[in-house]
Design an enzyme around this catalytic site. Structure first.
Site, PDB file in Angstrom:
ATOM      1  NE  ARG A  46      -3.503 118.805  43.882  1.00 30.87           N
ATOM      2  CZ  ARG A  46      -2.870 117.690  44.161  1.00 30.87           C
ATOM      3  NH1 ARG A  46      -1.616 117.697  44.479  1.00 30.87           N
ATOM      4  NH2 ARG A  46      -3.511 116.542  44.140  1.00 30.87           N
ATOM      5  CE  LYS A 144      14.173 133.967  48.906  1.00 32.76           C
ATOM      6  NZ  LYS A 144      13.200 134.322  49.950  1.00 32.76           N
ATOM      7  CG  HIS A 174      11.542 140.398  45.607  1.00 27.79           C
ATOM      8  ND1 HIS A 174      11.800 139.419  46.525  1.00 27.79           N
ATOM      9  CD2 HIS A 174      11.256 141.505  46.334  1.00 27.79           C
ATOM     10  CE1 HIS A 174      11.664 139.908  47.741  1.00 27.79           C
ATOM     11  NE2 HIS A 174      11.326 141.179  47.660  1.00 27.79           N
ATOM     12  CE  LYS A 178      13.010 144.996  47.515  1.00 32.52           C
ATOM     13  NZ  LYS A 178      11.713 145.369  48.059  1.00 32.52           N
ATOM     14  CD  GLU A 212      11.443 141.229  56.166  1.00 27.73           C
ATOM     15  OE1 GLU A 212      10.539 141.271  55.334  1.00 27.73           O
ATOM     16  OE2 GLU A 212      11.969 140.178  56.552  1.00 27.73           O
ATOM     17  CG  ASP A 231      13.268 134.079  53.981  1.00 26.92           C
ATOM     18  OD1 ASP A 231      12.677 133.627  52.973  1.00 26.92           O
ATOM     19  OD2 ASP A 231      12.861 135.071  54.616  1.00 26.92           O
ATOM     20  CG  HIS A 236      16.456 138.957  49.053  1.00 27.11           C
ATOM     21  ND1 HIS A 236      16.111 138.530  47.797  1.00 27.11           N
ATOM     22  CD2 HIS A 236      15.401 138.619  49.844  1.00 27.11           C
ATOM     23  CE1 HIS A 236      14.901 137.982  47.831  1.00 27.11           C
ATOM     24  NE2 HIS A 236      14.456 138.019  49.059  1.00 27.11           N
ATOM     25  CE  LYS A 336      10.915 137.024  57.946  1.00 25.76           C
ATOM     26  NZ  LYS A 336      10.748 137.879  56.769  1.00 25.76           N
TER      27      LYS A 336
HETATM   28  C1  BG6 Z   1      11.256 137.365  50.711  1.00 24.37           C
HETATM   29  C2  BG6 Z   1      11.397 136.609  52.012  1.00 24.37           C
HETATM   30  O1  BG6 Z   1      12.116 136.839  49.742  1.00 24.37           O
HETATM   31  O2  BG6 Z   1      11.587 138.724  50.932  1.00 24.37           O
HETATM   32  C3  BG6 Z   1      10.539 137.216  53.092  1.00 24.37           C
HETATM   33  O3  BG6 Z   1      11.006 135.257  51.808  1.00 24.37           O
HETATM   34  C4  BG6 Z   1      10.806 138.698  53.233  1.00 24.37           C
HETATM   35  O4  BG6 Z   1      10.754 136.571  54.348  1.00 24.37           O
HETATM   36  C5  BG6 Z   1      10.745 139.381  51.877  1.00 24.37           C
HETATM   37  O5  BG6 Z   1       9.832 139.244  54.106  1.00 24.37           O
HETATM   38  C6  BG6 Z   1      11.217 140.814  51.988  1.00 24.37           C
HETATM   39  O6  BG6 Z   1      10.994 141.459  50.758  1.00 24.37           O
HETATM   40  P1  BG6 Z   1      10.671 143.011  50.696  1.00 24.37           P
HETATM   41  O7  BG6 Z   1      10.621 143.321  49.251  1.00 24.37           O
HETATM   42  O8  BG6 Z   1       9.363 143.187  51.413  1.00 24.37           O
HETATM   43  O9  BG6 Z   1      11.781 143.695  51.423  1.00 24.37           O
END
Ligand code: BG6
Length: 489
Positions: A46, A144, A174, A178, A212, A231, A236, A336
């Site tokens: 934008r 996502k 994603h 991996k 994490e 999330d 995932h 987290k």
């Molecule tokens: C994302 C989440 O899809 O994946 C994040 O929105 C998360 O909250 C992340 O931190 C983790 O991905 P990776 O590849 O760092 O394990």
């Protein structure tokens, strides 16, 4: 397979994902000589920036995230591919700069990557159609979160589906990009060894953890309306579960794999209000220490609502109602501000039926296969072996496969691989619409229950493995999370 020439359009082209992940991924593939010489990346945003101003932003914001080798020649070649198009994505009458930037050659691959909030997906697709840009050679990539519940996911599928055929839609998770996730496919279906054992008769339980150390940081605006279930778990973790649990697909072709994953999602045992309370633990982090550093509570993070009841941790005992898996618990867990950052799958086999040694059966550690996605990529298989010496004593030993040691070839980041797949038209690692809906369908009763229920997430200290109730969840079945079962150093 060499790529054909393409125009890659990044909506949200000046946003966080583009700067941190997408442009660095494209640079890495460029420097590896994977991109056709005239391929272009059109970043849509934008801001009314000139081309020079945008490139200066890429230099300051994106370049620091690049892990591949940077040299002046490579950087200059890369930036020459980038075109900035300033427009308002929600207003089709402003799309002229994009129309001008795109090459009108239907032999080119054209990709629209929507790195935008999901409520814009439908509108952008409509606008692309109105601007005459939704051509048969186009593909659309959806980032996502793909909705926030079943209804919104269905709506996205329906609206995007009015403009693009399913074969043109790439829904990204994603985690599927991996390296080790694909190695799991190789392990299961490239070896004869595991498949006969990969079932309820021999497997006791499966644990899937994505932990994490990081907190929510500056993503509060998004995260507080999402939480760990939406999330991480709905996408995932469920995708990992599908790859572990699916029946052997007939080939690696997109629909063969996606049909097999869909069957798993549809076989997940539905929760009722009673089973929900017994099988799910949600938590929220309080202040604590991570790597010896004091970190604040979730509610004290910048912009956090003081009374937020968003979960930053979730643990679930899931079951799959099929002949292969009936009675085998799948424990899923993510959080987290945990004690460690890791993603791993632990497949635990059953105890031996009888000990022939002067050791009771209970002293035998059941075999387990640990598939490590990160931080290091590898597999370990725990076996019982004889300890050296005179007496016949058995002890647990590890058979280790470290992928980095084994294969020295440079690694590709998940986004690099997935972008290449989109550009090649390879859909296997992307979710199909019905898969997405099936995943939301399973999660929906949990969301509804939390909404109606006035209980709140259990607090846990930052830098731990989550609430004690998560240990109790698995402990009720006489089991432990992997880190709890590890011998003390
Ligand atoms: C994302 C989440 O899809 O994946 C994040 O929105 C998360 O909250 C992340 O931190 C983790 O991905 P990776 O590849 O760092 O394990």
């Amino acid at each position: 397979m060499a790529l054909t020439d393409f125009d890659l359009v990044l909506f949200g082209g000046s946003g966080d994902l583009a700067m941190r992940k997408l442009l660095p991924a494209m640079y890495a593939r460029d420097i590896a000589n994977d991109l056709p010489p005239t391929a272009r990346i059109i970043c849509v945003g934008r801001h009314e920036w000139s081309q020079e101003e945008f490139l200066a932003t890429v230099e300051s914001t994106s370049k620091p995230h690049i892990k591949a080798a940077i040299n002046d020649k490579g950087w200059s070649r890369f930036t020459q591919r980038i075109v900035y198009a300033s427009l308002n994505a929600t207003d089709a009458s402003t799309y002229a700069p994009l129309v001008e930037a795109l090459r009108a050659d239907d032999k080119l691959t054209r990709v629209y990557y929507l790195a935008t909030p999901p409520h814009l997906f439908a509108q952008i697709c409509d606008n692309l159609k109105e601007a005459g840009l939704a051509t048969p050679n186009s593909r659309v990539v959806l980032e996502k979160p793909l909705g926030r519940d079943l209804e919104s996911a269905k709506q996205i599928n329906a609206e995007v589906g009015k403009v693009f055929a399913e074969s043109q839609i790439y829904r990204i998770d994603h985690y599927l990009g991996k390296e080790t996730v694909q190695n799991l496919l190789a392990l299961r279906f490239g070896n004869i060894l595991f498949e006969p054992l990969w079932r309820r008769e021999w497997i006791s339980d499966v644990q899937i953890t994505i932990a994490e150390k990081i907190g929510v940081g500056n993503r509060m605006g998004y995260y507080d309306t999402s939480g760990a279930l939406r999330d991480m778990l709905q996408n995932h973790l469920l995708q990992l579960l599908c790859i572990v649990a699916m029946e052997p697909p007939t080939s690696i072709a997109p629909d063969a794999v996606r049909d097999a994953k869909l069957q798993v999602l549809r076989s997940l045992k539905r929760f009722t209000p009673t089973t929900l309370a017994q099988n799910i633990v949600r938590g929220q982090y309080r202040s604590g220490h991570v790597d010896g550093k004091a970190v604040p509570s979730y509610r004290d993070e910048p912009d956090a609502p003081q009374q937020s009841s968003t979960e930053t941790f979730v643990a679930i005992k899931a079951e799959i109602d099929t002949w292969r898996w009936a009675g085998v618990p799948f424990y899923l867990r993510t959080g987290k501000r945990m004690a460690d950052s890791l993603a791993e799958i632990v497949v635990r086999f059953k105890q031996i039926p009888h000990s022939i040694f002067n050791q009771p059966t209970s002293s035998f550690q059941p075999n387990s296969l640990v598939i490590r996605l990160q931080p290091d990529e590898g597999l370990s298989m725990n076996l019982m072996a004889k300890t050296p010496g005179d007496s016949m004593r058995l002890k647990q030993a590890e058979l280790e496969l470290d992928f980095r040691e084994q294969f020295k070839t440079p690694r590709m980041d998940a986004y690099e691989r997935l972008l290449l797949d989109v550009l090649r038209g390879q859909l296997t690692l992307f979710m199909r619409g019905d898969e997405l809906e099936a995943a939301w369908e399973w999660v929906e009763p949990i969301l509804d229950h939390w909404e109606e229920d006035d209980s709140v997430p259990i607090p846990y200290s930052a830098g731990t493995w989550g609430p004690a109730a998560a240990s109790a969840l698995i402990g009720r079945d006489g089991l432990q999370w992997r880190e709890e079962a590890l011998p003390e150093d």
